[in-house]
Design a protein around this motif. Sequence first.
Motif, PDB file in Angstrom:
ATOM      1  N   GLU A   1      10.741 -10.884  -6.402  1.00  0.00           N
ATOM      2  CA  GLU A   1       9.349 -10.668  -6.819  1.00  0.00           C
ATOM      3  C   GLU A   1       8.447 -11.835  -6.441  1.00  0.00           C
ATOM      4  O   GLU A   1       7.233 -11.675  -6.309  1.00  0.00           O
ATOM      5  N   ARG A   2       9.039 -13.008  -6.299  1.00  0.00           N
ATOM      6  CA  ARG A   2       8.295 -14.202  -5.904  1.00  0.00           C
ATOM      7  C   ARG A   2       9.010 -14.839  -4.719  1.00  0.00           C
ATOM      8  O   ARG A   2      10.191 -15.181  -4.818  1.00  0.00           O
TER       9      ARG A   2
ATOM     10  N   TYR B   1       9.909 -19.884  -6.523  1.00  0.00           N
ATOM     11  CA  TYR B   1       9.583 -19.168  -5.293  1.00  0.00           C
ATOM     12  C   TYR B   1      10.661 -19.451  -4.239  1.00  0.00           C
ATOM     13  O   TYR B   1      10.490 -20.342  -3.397  1.00  0.00           O
TER      14      TYR B   1
ATOM     15  N   ARG C   1       5.556  -9.129  -5.711  1.00  0.00           N
ATOM     16  CA  ARG C   1       4.390  -9.357  -6.578  1.00  0.00           C
ATOM     17  C   ARG C   1       3.606 -10.582  -6.133  1.00  0.00           C
ATOM     18  O   ARG C   1       2.384 -10.601  -6.178  1.00  0.00           O
ATOM     19  N   HIS C   2       4.343 -11.620  -5.716  1.00  0.00           N
ATOM     20  CA  HIS C   2       3.682 -12.866  -5.328  1.00  0.00           C
ATOM     21  C   HIS C   2       4.384 -13.433  -4.101  1.00  0.00           C
ATOM     22  O   HIS C   2       5.598 -13.658  -4.121  1.00  0.00           O
TER      23      HIS C   2
ATOM     24  N   GLU D   1      -1.252 -17.627  -9.671  1.00  0.00           N
ATOM     25  CA  GLU D   1      -0.944 -16.336 -10.283  1.00  0.00           C
ATOM     26  C   GLU D   1      -1.946 -15.999 -11.382  1.00  0.00           C
ATOM     27  O   GLU D   1      -2.355 -14.841 -11.539  1.00  0.00           O
TER      28      GLU D   1
ATOM     29  N   GLN E   1      -1.531 -17.837  -1.243  1.00  0.00           N
ATOM     30  CA  GLN E   1      -0.697 -17.171  -2.246  1.00  0.00           C
ATOM     31  C   GLN E   1      -1.248 -15.757  -2.485  1.00  0.00           C
ATOM     32  O   GLN E   1      -2.332 -15.572  -3.033  1.00  0.00           O
TER      33      GLN E   1
ATOM     34  N   ASN F   1      -1.201 -12.334  -4.333  1.00  0.00           N
ATOM     35  CA  ASN F   1      -0.792 -11.781  -5.620  1.00  0.00           C
ATOM     36  C   ASN F   1      -0.822 -10.258  -5.569  1.00  0.00           C
ATOM     37  O   ASN F   1      -1.798  -9.620  -5.959  1.00  0.00           O
TER      38      ASN F   1
END
Length: 314
Positions: A71-72, A101, A154-155, A181, A206, A208
């Motif tokens: 997700e990251r 991350y 997600r990120h 975030e 970044q 999001n």
Amino acid sequence: MPPAPLRRLGESALRSKDVDRLLRPALVRVRAAGWQATQMAETAAEAARRRRTGSAVTTVAGDAALIAAGERVAVLAEFSRGAEVRPWAVRMAGALAAAGYPCIIVAARSRAARVEAPAELPAGVAVVSRGNARLDFGSWAAALEAFPTLLEARHVLLTNDSIIGPLGEEGQVAALLSRGEASGADVFGATRGLTGSDHLQSFWLQFNGSLGHPAVAGFLADLPATTDRSDLNVRYEIGLSTLMREQGLTLGWAWDASSFGLPPHYNPSLCWRDLLAAGFPFVKRKLLSDHPRFREARREVLEHARAHFGVDLA
């Protein structure tokens, strides 16, 4: 003359204050010709490697596919003229992974030359290699092509080895990522530049939940041709920010020139003392180059890093 020396000849001559104004346009054309020839050669080498391997990247170390499914994720574009991955890039990747991350280092090499696996690979880090066509944006594009699950994350942080670090206190990398975030922005940059146009500087982008936006994904999948580094900056870095705004995506940033009381035309990424003090634990690598413009800055950055962080950046 081969393309790379031709380009460097034009760049070197243009740096001289003694270059006649009438001669400058010719030198610009020499530099542009060298750049275009280099990019054609890099593109051809990349195409040949793809035919051999059937993939946009080649695995060097770690499990990039597993990282890309998270997700990251961070994707760090790295370049060197040697086979070794830059030690500072490995350190940065490890810090990003420790901050939540996990990181894929995309090691680009001229003519798709071989890349060696790091002697020690931090947990949560993988290394893949590719040619050097279209530089950092090309590396990010290659990662997205090879690992399309990145578009669903997600990120996703897109970053590169034009910054060195982290320096300073532990937790600053995680704090900056958390700030991005929490910003509510579709895309969050460490710094915003106003030279040329209002844009996020591409060494720290970044996303999001917006990397999979059709327009963004399409832009990275079909990068336009460029005539030189300046044109690349306009078409890629400024072009991406312009596109995102046109698509209704919101842009956020941590700092710009006004954050440090400077006029809009000033490049905030070069405000290294202010950025370190504000919580950005990196310095731009160009400040440590041998370019005459940065000679004094190099001395000051090296002294500061030794005195405050006990680190030798030389």
